[in-house]
Design an enzyme around this catalytic site. Structure first.
Site, mmCIF file in Angstrom:
data_model
loop_
_atom_site.group_PDB
_atom_site.id
_atom_site.type_symbol
_atom_site.label_atom_id
_atom_site.label_comp_id
_atom_site.label_asym_id
_atom_site.label_seq_id
_atom_site.Cartn_x
_atom_site.Cartn_y
_atom_site.Cartn_z
ATOM 1 N N VAL A 286 0.865 -1.189 0.000
ATOM 2 C CA VAL A 286 0.000 0.000 0.000
ATOM 3 C C VAL A 286 0.902 1.239 0.000
ATOM 4 C CG1 VAL A 286 -1.773 1.284 1.230
ATOM 5 C CG2 VAL A 286 -1.848 -1.224 1.211
ATOM 6 N N HIS B 97 3.021 4.029 6.129
ATOM 7 C CA HIS B 97 2.451 3.452 7.347
ATOM 8 C C HIS B 97 3.528 2.739 8.141
ATOM 9 C CE1 HIS B 97 1.999 0.606 3.989
ATOM 10 N NE2 HIS B 97 2.221 -0.362 4.867
ATOM 11 N N HIS C 200 3.959 -0.382 10.754
ATOM 12 C CA HIS C 200 3.341 -1.559 11.364
ATOM 13 C C HIS C 200 3.799 -1.618 12.824
ATOM 14 C CE1 HIS C 200 2.322 -3.784 7.501
ATOM 15 N NE2 HIS C 200 3.209 -2.926 7.045
#
Ligand code: AMP
Length: 114
Positions: free
Chosen positions: A95, A99, A101
């Site tokens: 994606v 981001h 994790h």
């Protein structure tokens, strides 16, 4: 913009949110790789870590602050956790909206061989 995480931010795709403020959202990964698997994302659409600029310094610091807070709130701060940011093809990024994790809740293996 055809970005799944932007749609999660707007609310047009549902997510299990665990944290939100004006600049950041965090929600449970749909395919968890550990008992706790949270994705922490900026609301600003930044495709990859390569696209971060000095203008984003405060935002990056805030992402890590959110990670620390969420780890505490979900009870894994002391047992431990791992923060991962995948970049581009070799990093396994799927994606293209930055981001982090947050993984924990069990002993994690791999990467450093521990
Ligand atoms: P990465 O490989 O670092 O780009 O990670 C993308 C992550 O997004 C994967 O762990 C997916 O399971 C997760 N993911 C994709 N779609 C969703 C969604 N709709 N809700 C929650 N997590 C998602």
């Amino acid at each position: 913009m055809d970005c799944i995480f932007c749609k999660i931010i707007e609310g047009s795709i549902p997510s299990a949110k665990v944290f939100e403020n004006d600049r950041i959202v965090a929600f449970r990964d749909i395919q968890p790789a550990a008992p706790v698997h949270i994705l922490i994302i900026p609301k600003k659409h930044i495709p990859t870590m390569n696209d971060v600029t000095a203008e984003d310094d405060a935002l990056m610091a805030e992402l890590f602050a959110a990670a620390r807070q969420i780890a505490r709130e979900l009870g894994i701060a002391e047992s431990g956790y791992r923060l991962i940011n995948n970049v581009n093809a070799d990093g396994g990024q799927v994606v293209y909206h930055l981001h982090i994790h947050l993984l924990g809740g069990a002993k994690l293996h791999g990467l450093n061989g521990a």
